[in-house]
Design a protein around this motif. Sequence first.
Motif, mmCIF file in Angstrom:
data_model
loop_
_atom_site.group_PDB
_atom_site.id
_atom_site.type_symbol
_atom_site.label_atom_id
_atom_site.label_comp_id
_atom_site.label_asym_id
_atom_site.label_seq_id
_atom_site.Cartn_x
_atom_site.Cartn_y
_atom_site.Cartn_z
ATOM 1 N N ALA A 53 38.346 5.644 13.773
ATOM 2 C CA ALA A 53 38.296 4.334 13.117
ATOM 3 C C ALA A 53 39.427 4.198 12.091
ATOM 4 N N LYS B 177 34.629 1.321 12.222
ATOM 5 C CA LYS B 177 35.677 0.308 12.350
ATOM 6 C C LYS B 177 35.256 -0.960 11.607
ATOM 7 N N CYS C 93 42.171 1.242 12.140
ATOM 8 C CA CYS C 93 42.164 0.252 11.057
ATOM 9 C C CYS C 93 43.228 0.474 9.995
ATOM 10 N N GLU D 194 37.239 -2.298 8.257
ATOM 11 C CA GLU D 194 37.776 -3.663 8.257
ATOM 12 C C GLU D 194 37.242 -4.448 7.061
#
Length: 168
Positions: A114, A85, A118, A89
């Motif tokens: 993830a 994650k 995201c 990001e």
Amino acid sequence: MKEKNQNFFSELNLKGDQCIKHAFWADARSKAAFEYFGDVVSFDTTYNTNMYNLVLGSFIGVNHHGQSTLLGCALIKNEDIQSFKWLFECWLHCMGGKAPKGILTDQCASIHRAIELCMPTTIHRWCIWHIMKKIPSKLNGYKGHIDIEQKMSHVVWNSYTKDAFDRN
């Protein structure tokens, strides 16, 4: 690198003792390549470093000549949801918030989760190479497994349409 080129992007996530927990970087060429060739991205974490026990992750695209092009790199300490994650990001921040339309990965559940968190609009698919690599171990106990593996390989690599795949 940032001093040499203002378009170089990097992020570090350090542990309390200033050791690297996660790192992500992409140079100006990688960022520009993503603009042109970032519709579908392959994210691969099959490489480990020896000395520091970090996983190397690479974001790869394919250019208009069918050549692989590096879109970004990462080092991560753990292959858990939070690590991926953090990485995704950073990836999105680096690429101006633009997520790829599709992403190919291995069958890691943490990566899958993830990506859902995201990049919810990105289509996630498993890499065929990883799937095919597992076939021998999955079929090894069956009589005639070598013949089955060969037939499966033929179907996967030589079916160019959904109908042909289903038929084969």
